[in-house]
Design an enzyme around this catalytic site. Structure first.
Site, PDB file in Angstrom:
ATOM      1  N   HIS A   1    -120.487  -9.501 -29.590  1.00 25.71           N
ATOM      2  CA  HIS A   1    -121.245  -8.442 -28.920  1.00 25.71           C
ATOM      3  C   HIS A   1    -121.041  -7.085 -29.606  1.00 25.71           C
ATOM      4  O   HIS A   1    -121.510  -6.053 -29.120  1.00 25.71           O
ATOM      5  CB  HIS A   1    -120.784  -8.384 -27.460  1.00 25.71           C
ATOM      6  CG  HIS A   1    -121.683  -7.645 -26.547  1.00 25.71           C
ATOM      7  ND1 HIS A   1    -121.260  -6.595 -25.761  1.00 25.71           N
ATOM      8  CD2 HIS A   1    -123.004  -7.789 -26.282  1.00 25.71           C
ATOM      9  CE1 HIS A   1    -122.255  -6.131 -25.048  1.00 25.71           C
ATOM     10  NE2 HIS A   1    -123.333  -6.832 -25.346  1.00 25.71           N
TER      11      HIS A   1
ATOM     12  N   HIS B   1    -127.381   1.469 -19.944  1.00 30.35           N
ATOM     13  CA  HIS B   1    -126.697   0.467 -20.764  1.00 30.35           C
ATOM     14  C   HIS B   1    -125.420   1.036 -21.380  1.00 30.35           C
ATOM     15  O   HIS B   1    -124.728   0.360 -22.132  1.00 30.35           O
ATOM     16  CB  HIS B   1    -127.652  -0.020 -21.863  1.00 30.35           C
ATOM     17  CG  HIS B   1    -127.196  -1.237 -22.589  1.00 30.35           C
ATOM     18  ND1 HIS B   1    -126.717  -1.199 -23.886  1.00 30.35           N
ATOM     19  CD2 HIS B   1    -127.137  -2.540 -22.218  1.00 30.35           C
ATOM     20  CE1 HIS B   1    -126.410  -2.416 -24.282  1.00 30.35           C
ATOM     21  NE2 HIS B   1    -126.636  -3.256 -23.289  1.00 30.35           N
TER      22      HIS B   1
ATOM     23  N   ASP C   1    -109.412  12.723 -17.542  1.00 32.00           N
ATOM     24  CA  ASP C   1    -108.476  13.853 -17.603  1.00 32.00           C
ATOM     25  C   ASP C   1    -108.700  14.798 -18.787  1.00 32.00           C
ATOM     26  O   ASP C   1    -107.738  15.412 -19.295  1.00 32.00           O
ATOM     27  CB  ASP C   1    -107.032  13.333 -17.629  1.00 32.00           C
ATOM     28  CG  ASP C   1    -106.613  12.732 -16.294  1.00 32.00           C
ATOM     29  OD1 ASP C   1    -107.412  12.782 -15.335  1.00 32.00           O
ATOM     30  OD2 ASP C   1    -105.496  12.187 -16.227  1.00 32.00           O
TER      31      ASP C   1
ATOM     32  N   LYS D   1    -121.733   2.249 -22.199  1.00 31.93           N
ATOM     33  CA  LYS D   1    -120.364   1.792 -21.929  1.00 31.93           C
ATOM     34  C   LYS D   1    -119.429   2.957 -22.283  1.00 31.93           C
ATOM     35  O   LYS D   1    -118.802   2.969 -23.339  1.00 31.93           O
ATOM     36  CB  LYS D   1    -120.011   0.569 -22.765  1.00 31.93           C
ATOM     37  CG  LYS D   1    -120.972  -0.630 -22.603  1.00 31.93           C
ATOM     38  CD  LYS D   1    -121.963  -0.652 -23.732  1.00 31.93           C
ATOM     39  CE  LYS D   1    -122.691  -1.965 -23.898  1.00 31.93           C
ATOM     40  NZ  LYS D   1    -123.355  -2.512 -22.760  1.00 31.93           N
TER      41      LYS D   1
ATOM     42  N   ASP E   1    -119.529   3.171 -47.052  1.00 30.18           N
ATOM     43  CA  ASP E   1    -118.659   3.709 -48.104  1.00 30.18           C
ATOM     44  C   ASP E   1    -117.249   4.034 -47.615  1.00 30.18           C
ATOM     45  O   ASP E   1    -116.547   4.851 -48.234  1.00 30.18           O
ATOM     46  CB  ASP E   1    -119.282   4.978 -48.715  1.00 30.18           C
ATOM     47  CG  ASP E   1    -120.550   4.679 -49.516  1.00 30.18           C
ATOM     48  OD1 ASP E   1    -120.782   3.490 -49.820  1.00 30.18           O
ATOM     49  OD2 ASP E   1    -121.303   5.622 -49.810  1.00 30.18           O
TER      50      ASP E   1
ATOM     51  N   LYS F   1    -121.111  -3.826 -32.168  1.00 33.79           N
ATOM     52  CA  LYS F   1    -122.092  -3.036 -32.912  1.00 33.79           C
ATOM     53  C   LYS F   1    -121.300  -2.106 -33.825  1.00 33.79           C
ATOM     54  O   LYS F   1    -120.791  -1.068 -33.382  1.00 33.79           O
ATOM     55  CB  LYS F   1    -122.991  -2.209 -31.996  1.00 33.79           C
ATOM     56  CG  LYS F   1    -123.888  -3.037 -31.073  1.00 33.79           C
ATOM     57  CD  LYS F   1    -123.265  -3.279 -29.744  1.00 33.79           C
ATOM     58  CE  LYS F   1    -124.200  -4.051 -28.821  1.00 33.79           C
ATOM     59  NZ  LYS F   1    -123.499  -4.591 -27.656  1.00 33.79           N
TER      60      LYS F   1
END
Length: 474
Positions: free
Chosen positions: A217, A392, A399, A394, A224, A219
């Protein structure tokens, strides 16, 4: 002799034997008791469906290894040297235990001197990604759960082909299930241009078993060795234009600095998994000067190891919070450990907030998500439903110091089955920006209150309770 009767008896023996065998295996596997009970209930009340689901989704990959210790140590040698060469060890009294936890379980080194750029929409992220890809001189490492054959995917493909023809090394990992419906010629065109393309855990008959349940899952993009991308956005049009649910709200970040070594390590481990080639050349781990003020750990989790690293670390982070801990996630199917941490912190007076999409992309999953809300509302957690479109993102922030962005959802699938990766960022400026993103999103939300939540129709609450029984399998 009544052969029909005999065959029916044999069939029943095989049938019930299979069900009993699966139940025994599930119990002896020492997995989460809640998950075990869910499988038993399905096998008892929907045996045929249960057997099919178990065949595809129930078998346990945990305890398998993808790389031996010697090879892993060789891969970590250069990023570890870069970490050890830092002028000062990152010191955050509030989070040193969390940092040490990830160093111990994942060999995730905290790198100082990073610059972070944040994207909350697909257009700005894609523009930045294409610009950096076009500037690549040596190599591009790209890994996505979904790489769609649509205008966005074809645009990225054209850029990668152009860079490959210019002599840039390009390696791509895509998830086989995430890209099931992508036609073969889409990847074939890139292969013909000299790009190395590999699918992750290819699922084909007859070896069509639990592999379908363990997906990559992540991404991740590394360019470089100096620029990296990580977050929740895949490469598809819907991440720009949205869906029938409305606009697509997501969070992605660009990292420039030494933490790119962590992204590189994550990618090269996955490359070893798909290609059985161990890449450790210093070319891919060149020294990087300080580019900013953020200290970052890149943390991976996978179903093959003994620990659920990201879930355990997030649980610890919640319990470390003194003032607030804000969470954005498209799905909320928490483990008991994570749920208890939220309740404990909220009851102790910490401002715990959870933001979910008002409308989910899967009704069954949405019902199961809703079934957990009463338990956190009763503890004082503030819950918000995002109304503007599909959330969508995440993103978590705490703090004004800790924030994390990556591919991990707050659900059983992300915590236990998927290959995930998150950036844990220790930096006041970045945390304040992430907090502002959350607070701005609240303007597009409605808050959920316990009294009104408990007044919903009984049939709806009953449906959610039933969905909750199978939530560990979703």
């Amino acid at each position: 002799m009544d052969w029909g009767y005999i065959l029916s008896i044999i069939w029943k023996i095989i049938y019930f034997g299979a069900i009993i065998s699966i139940i025994i295996i599930t119990v002896l596997d020492d997995r989460n008791p809640f998950r075990t009970v869910s499988w038993i209930l399905i096998l008892m009340f929907l045996p045929i469906v249960g057997i099919i689901l178990y065949f595809f989704f129930g078998q346990n990959y945990r305890r398998k290894h993808i790389i031996n210790k010697k090879s892993f140590g060789k891969l970590l040698r250069k990023p570890m040297a870069e970490y050890m060469a830092q002028e000062s060890a990152p010191d955050f009294p509030e989070y040193n235990s969390l940092i040490n936890f990830y160093k111990s379980t994942e060999q995730a080194f905290p790198y100082e001197g990073n610059r972070v750029e944040t994207y909350t929409d697909g257009y700005s992220m894609l523009q930045s990604l294409i610009r950096e890809l076009m500037n690549a001189k040596d190599y591009i490492h790209l890994e996505y759960y979904i790489l769609e054959d649509d205008p966005v995917g074809r645009m990225i493909s054209d850029v990668l082909i152009d860079r490959a023809r210019a002599g840039v090394e390009v390696r791509i990992i895509y998830d086989d299930v995430g890209c099931w419906h992508v036609p073969h010629h889409f990847f074939e065109k890139m292969l013909e241009s000299g790009i190395e393309v590999r699918s992750f855990l290819k699922v084909r008959f007859p070896v069509f078993t639990s592999r379908v349940n363990y997906r990559n899952h992540r991404k991740v993009v590394v360019i470089d060795g100096r620029i990296g991308f990580i977050g929740g956005m895949n490469l598809a049009v819907r991440y720009l234009k949205g869906t029938s649910l409305g606009a697509w709200r997501d969070t992605h970040i660009l990292i420039e600095g030494k933490a790119v070594h962590g992204l590189q390590t994550s990618f090269l481990l996955d490359w070893f998994f798909v290609d059985q080639t161990l890449i450790t050349s210093s070319k891919y781990f060149k020294p990087i000067p300080n580019m900013g003020s953020s200290v970052i750990q890149i943390v991976s989790s996978a179903p093959i190891g003994p620990w659920r690293e990201i879930m355990l670390g997030l649980t610890k982070a919640i319990l470390c919070a003194k003032k607030y801990f804000f969470i954005q996630t498209p799905y909320f199917l928490p483990t008991e450990t994570f749920l208890s941490a939220m309740q404990t912190a909220a009851l102790a007076g910490v401002d715990i907030r959870l933001m979910l999409p008002a409308r989910g992309d899967n009704n069954l999953t949405q019902f199961a998500c809703f079934s957990y809300l009463r338990f956190i509302l009763e503890a004082g957690v503030k819950v918000f439903f995002y109304q503007k479109g599909f959330l969508h993102s995440k993103l978590m922030v705490s703090d004004n110091l800790l924030s994390t962005v990556g591919s991990t959802n707050v659900d059983f699938r992300s915590f236990e089955h998927n290959f995930e990766v998150n950036a844990f960022i220790y930096d006041e400026d970045t945390a304040i920006k992430m907090r502002e993103i959350f607070v701005n999103d609240q303007h597009d939300c409605t808050q959920v209150f316990l009294n009104s939540w408990m007044k919903r129709k009984k049939i709806q609450r009953a449906s959610e309770s039933v969905a909750r029984l199978i939530s560990p399998l979703l």
